[in-house]
Design a protein around this motif. Structure first.
Motif, PDB file in Angstrom:
ATOM      1  N   GLN A  68      68.426  59.195  15.936  1.00  0.00           N
ATOM      2  CA  GLN A  68      68.924  57.734  15.935  1.00  0.00           C
ATOM      3  C   GLN A  68      67.994  57.040  16.940  1.00  0.00           C
ATOM      4  OE1 GLN A  68      72.923  56.712  16.096  1.00  0.00           O
ATOM      5  NE2 GLN A  68      73.532  58.150  14.615  1.00  0.00           N
TER       6      GLN A  68
ATOM      7  N   GLU B   5      67.434  56.065  24.066  1.00  0.00           N
ATOM      8  CA  GLU B   5      68.076  56.147  25.435  1.00  0.00           C
ATOM      9  C   GLU B   5      67.122  55.981  26.698  1.00  0.00           C
ATOM     10  OE1 GLU B   5      71.148  54.827  26.123  1.00  0.00           O
ATOM     11  OE2 GLU B   5      72.319  55.036  24.537  1.00  0.00           O
TER      12      GLU B   5
ATOM     13  N   ARG C  84      79.598  70.409  22.557  1.00  0.00           N
ATOM     14  CA  ARG C  84      78.363  70.744  21.518  1.00  0.00           C
ATOM     15  C   ARG C  84      78.918  71.865  20.279  1.00  0.00           C
ATOM     16  NH1 ARG C  84      74.593  72.576  25.197  1.00  0.00           N
ATOM     17  NH2 ARG C  84      75.079  74.901  24.608  1.00  0.00           N
TER      18      ARG C  84
ATOM     19  N   GLN D 193      75.515  63.564  27.724  1.00  0.00           N
ATOM     20  CA  GLN D 193      74.228  63.821  28.289  1.00  0.00           C
ATOM     21  C   GLN D 193      73.434  62.916  29.122  1.00  0.00           C
ATOM     22  OE1 GLN D 193      71.951  66.335  26.343  1.00  0.00           O
ATOM     23  NE2 GLN D 193      71.200  65.980  28.392  1.00  0.00           N
TER      24      GLN D 193
ATOM     25  N   ALA E 249      72.371  64.445  19.140  1.00  0.00           N
ATOM     26  CA  ALA E 249      73.544  64.770  19.232  1.00  0.00           C
ATOM     27  C   ALA E 249      74.266  64.707  17.714  1.00  0.00           C
ATOM     28  CB  ALA E 249      74.444  63.591  19.813  1.00  0.00           C
ATOM     29  N   ASN E 250      73.409  64.752  16.803  1.00  0.00           N
ATOM     30  CA  ASN E 250      73.553  64.737  15.242  1.00  0.00           C
ATOM     31  C   ASN E 250      72.925  65.900  14.470  1.00  0.00           C
ATOM     32  OD1 ASN E 250      75.358  63.425  13.893  1.00  0.00           O
ATOM     33  ND2 ASN E 250      74.115  61.194  14.063  1.00  0.00           N
ATOM     34  N   ALA E 251      73.097  66.944  15.125  1.00  0.00           N
ATOM     35  CA  ALA E 251      72.293  68.055  14.519  1.00  0.00           C
ATOM     36  C   ALA E 251      72.521  68.409  12.961  1.00  0.00           C
ATOM     37  CB  ALA E 251      72.333  69.343  15.147  1.00  0.00           C
ATOM     38  N   ALA E 252      73.843  68.069  12.608  1.00  0.00           N
ATOM     39  CA  ALA E 252      74.286  68.528  11.185  1.00  0.00           C
ATOM     40  C   ALA E 252      73.661  67.276  10.205  1.00  0.00           C
ATOM     41  CB  ALA E 252      75.984  68.110  11.434  1.00  0.00           C
ATOM     42  N   MET E 253      73.206  66.258  10.904  1.00  0.00           N
ATOM     43  CA  MET E 253      72.455  65.388   9.664  1.00  0.00           C
ATOM     44  C   MET E 253      71.288  65.768   9.489  1.00  0.00           C
ATOM     45  SD  MET E 253      74.135  62.214   9.773  1.00  0.00           S
ATOM     46  CE  MET E 253      73.112  60.901   9.932  1.00  0.00           C
TER      47      MET E 253
ATOM     48  N   ILE F 142      67.614  56.365  29.935  1.00  0.00           N
ATOM     49  CA  ILE F 142      68.018  57.345  30.747  1.00  0.00           C
ATOM     50  C   ILE F 142      67.845  58.929  30.262  1.00  0.00           C
ATOM     51  CG2 ILE F 142      70.045  58.445  32.284  1.00  0.00           C
ATOM     52  CD1 ILE F 142      69.497  55.510  32.935  1.00  0.00           C
ATOM     53  N   LEU F 143      68.030  59.022  28.950  1.00  0.00           N
ATOM     54  CA  LEU F 143      67.802  60.600  28.658  1.00  0.00           C
ATOM     55  C   LEU F 143      66.265  60.548  28.356  1.00  0.00           C
ATOM     56  CD1 LEU F 143      70.133  60.863  25.558  1.00  0.00           C
ATOM     57  CD2 LEU F 143      70.508  61.082  28.057  1.00  0.00           C
TER      58      LEU F 143
ATOM     59  N   PRO G 280      70.521  70.726  20.059  1.00  0.00           N
ATOM     60  CA  PRO G 280      71.584  69.713  20.136  1.00  0.00           C
ATOM     61  C   PRO G 280      72.023  69.392  21.636  1.00  0.00           C
ATOM     62  CG  PRO G 280      72.086  72.042  19.080  1.00  0.00           C
ATOM     63  CD  PRO G 280      70.739  71.998  19.824  1.00  0.00           C
ATOM     64  N   LYS G 281      72.311  67.911  21.523  1.00  0.00           N
ATOM     65  CA  LYS G 281      72.909  67.481  22.763  1.00  0.00           C
ATOM     66  C   LYS G 281      74.334  67.726  22.674  1.00  0.00           C
ATOM     67  CE  LYS G 281      69.627  63.442  22.692  1.00  0.00           C
ATOM     68  NZ  LYS G 281      69.547  61.924  22.211  1.00  0.00           N
ATOM     69  N   PRO G 282      74.930  67.616  23.931  1.00  0.00           N
ATOM     70  CA  PRO G 282      74.196  67.736  25.164  1.00  0.00           C
ATOM     71  C   PRO G 282      73.855  68.976  25.554  1.00  0.00           C
ATOM     72  CG  PRO G 282      76.724  67.719  25.444  1.00  0.00           C
ATOM     73  CD  PRO G 282      76.520  67.763  23.856  1.00  0.00           C
ATOM     74  N   PHE G 283      72.546  68.969  26.067  1.00  0.00           N
ATOM     75  CA  PHE G 283      71.833  70.265  26.482  1.00  0.00           C
ATOM     76  C   PHE G 283      71.982  70.154  28.230  1.00  0.00           C
ATOM     77  CE2 PHE G 283      68.633  67.012  25.961  1.00  0.00           C
ATOM     78  CZ  PHE G 283      68.150  66.875  27.314  1.00  0.00           C
TER      79      PHE G 283
ATOM     80  N   TYR H 220      81.334  70.762  17.825  1.00  0.00           N
ATOM     81  CA  TYR H 220      80.687  70.218  16.821  1.00  0.00           C
ATOM     82  C   TYR H 220      80.006  70.933  16.058  1.00  0.00           C
ATOM     83  CZ  TYR H 220      77.633  66.729  14.587  1.00  0.00           C
ATOM     84  OH  TYR H 220      76.918  65.888  13.741  1.00  0.00           O
TER      85      TYR H 220
END
Lengths: 373, 148
Positions: B58, B13, A223, A186, B85-89, B15-16, B102-105, A226
């Motif tokens: 995070q 982050e 993505r 990203q 980047a942790n959509a499952a959480m 940058i993001l 979800p990242k990366p988009f 995952y």
């Protein structure tokens, strides 16, 4: 005669059996310890004891004749077992149980006791007959087995706990690495996006945008891996849908219709990045060059399994091959050719009249290990 | 033309955060604040009352985007959209959040998602096609399904 001599030992046994009875001789001489008690006398005393019992218990005959058997019990004897014995005697039933008894010298032994009432034909209770077998070794072996089993179970549960913890740690590590990979992808695309905004030269800008699309295609692979919770297999159809939708939308062209013909087909994960990059190259090329300004069109993408192969078709109804610079020598063409080699894929470019039709066919399985001569 | 959205960006982050800010502004919306930590985000959410908060899971100093969602979910008119980047959480109910990207988009995903979210906020239920690369929370899924 031996039989006559032998019988003398059972003189005190007043039974209805006559002298010289071979059964009595057998009881006397057997290696199985045996006693007989008389419940009709006060306190059910021992009235017969064989040699084997004397050997087992360490007592002499004089010491035990006329006594009740309870002298065999000691401090370690289970009260419950004694109670069971007493109940069997009172009920005139036979009983078999293991009971801890003591020798004259005080050493304990496990006695596999069998006790049984003896009645005459009229049903009167005459005697109790009891046989004893020293099963200390067997009980010890059982206890040893039980101890070993418990120790083994403890070790198994300890090991299971360790493995569970190790697995949890490994899962967390995979999770963490996955998270970082996606965040970094990203960041790379963020940097490319932002840099591109400040570029005014159209050629340089276009090159940056192409790089961004390549990075984004790889990002889409990660993505998707995952999300599917399966990090070993990769569904090319699902990827094709996301990629094509994304690229058509990103092109800003509302006049290009996207037609998708997708059937789920999985490939090993190591093939996903080259397949993704190849598809990205072909689709971006078609969007960029097939549909020149003002020329609306249709782009179709088909992904289908073909036996052990994966078939990908990209068909546009644009200006046809002559107008497309994905020809000899361009970086895009070299990229596609190199990725095709890596994937052992064949690519056929054909005029579709109008437009271009690209057929890709590649083996779904990972190449077999080659022997090095 | 619709009224532009007021957006809070919660991302540790830089940058993001910077890219999100640019993409949101390119789409004609206003970024009312950028927060790096959960505490900062919660304070800004109360101060600025944004229409949407894009929230990473995070955050700085080990703080969590879920805490931001918990603290903001009862704040009237603030829609939480996780970008992670942790959509499952994410818990089953998204902690009251509306959606997750979800990242990366890709840039195209964000460009497709913003008009959709604008409809969600300004003219619910949204009529635009569901953007790829964005997932609605089950509660919102049900709400939009019932409304249409």
């Amino acid at each position: 005669m031996e039989a006559a001599d032998a019988w003398r030992l059972t003189d005190r046994l007043s039974t209805e059996h006559g002298m010289g009875d071979p059964f009595a001789a057998a009881v006397r001489a057997t290696r199985m310890a045996m006693i007989i008690t008389d419940p009709r006398q006060d306190d059910n005393p021992i009235v017969f004891v064989n040699e084997a019992f004397l050997g087992l218990s360490g007592y002499s005959r004089d010491e035990i004749m006329g006594r009740n058997c309870r002298f065999l019990q000691g401090e370690g004897t289970d009260r419950g077992a004694v109670q069971l014995l007493r109940e069997a005697i009172d009920a005139r039933r036979d009983i078999a149980l293991d009971i801890l008894n003591y020798r004259k010298d005080g050493t304990p032994f496990w006695n596999a006791l069998y006790l049984s009432p003896v009645s005459n034909e009229a049903g009167e209770l005459l005697y109790f007959f009891a046989s004893q077998l020293d099963v200390t070794d067997r009980v010890a072996a059982q206890e040893h087995t039980r101890f070993e089993k418990e120790r083994f179970e403890r070790e198994v549960s300890e090991r299971t706990r360790e493995l569970t913890e190790a697995l949890a740690a490994k899962t967390m590590l995979v999770h963490e690495v996955d998270h970082r990979v996606k965040n970094n992808l990203q960041m790379i695309s963020s940097l490319l996006t932002m840099q591109t905004r400040n570029i005014t030269d159209p050629a340089a800008r276009s090159a940056m945008e192409q790089m961004l699309h390549r990075v984004e295609a790889l990002g889409t692979v990660h993505r998707q891996l995952y999300q599917s919770n399966n990090v070993e297999r990769f569904d090319v159809s699902e990827f094709a849908r996301d990629l094509a939708t994304d690229l058509v939308r990103g092109s800003g062209r509302n006049d290009i219709r996207l037609h998708l013909d997708l059937e789920p087909v999985e490939i090993p994960v190591e093939k996903a990045p080259p397949v993704a990059l190849m598809m990205n190259e072909l689709l971006t090329n078609a969007l960029k060059h097939a549909f020149t300004e003002e020329r609306p069109g249709r782009l179709s993408v088909s992904v289908r399994p073909d036996g052990d192969y994966l078939g990908i078709k990209v068909v546009d109804d644009g200006v046809g091959m002559p107008g497309q610079p994905l020809g000899k020598g361009s970086f895009g063409k070299r990229l596609v050719d190199t990725l095709a080699r890596q994937l052992s894929a064949t690519i056929a470019w054909q005029p579709a009249d109008p437009g271009t039709r690209i057929d890709i066919r590649l083996p779904r399985k990972v190449a077999e290990l080659e022997e090095v001569p | 033309m619709s009224e532009s959205l007021r957006v809070l960006v919660v991302e540790d982050e830089a940058i993001l955060s910077m890219q999100l800010e640019l993409l949101i502004e390119d789409a004609g919306h206003v970024v009312v604040g950028t927060a790096f930590s959960a505490a900062e985000a919660i304070r800004m959410a109360h101060e600025t009352q944004p229409d949407i908060a894009f929230v990473d899971l995070q955050l700085r100093g080990g703080s969590s985007g879920l805490d931001v969602a918990r603290a903001v979910r009862d704040l009237e008119g603030v829609m939480i959209v996780f970008v992670t980047a942790n959509a499952a959480m994410l818990p089953e109910d998204f902690e009251g959040g509306a959606a997750v990207i979800p990242k990366p988009f890709s840039v195209a995903i964000m460009e497709g998602t913003l008009p959709y979210l604008e409809e969600c906020v300004r003219r619910p239920p949204p009529k635009a096609a569901r953007p790829t690369g964005m997932r609605l929370a089950p509660a919102y899924e049900a709400r939009w399904a019932a409304a249409s």
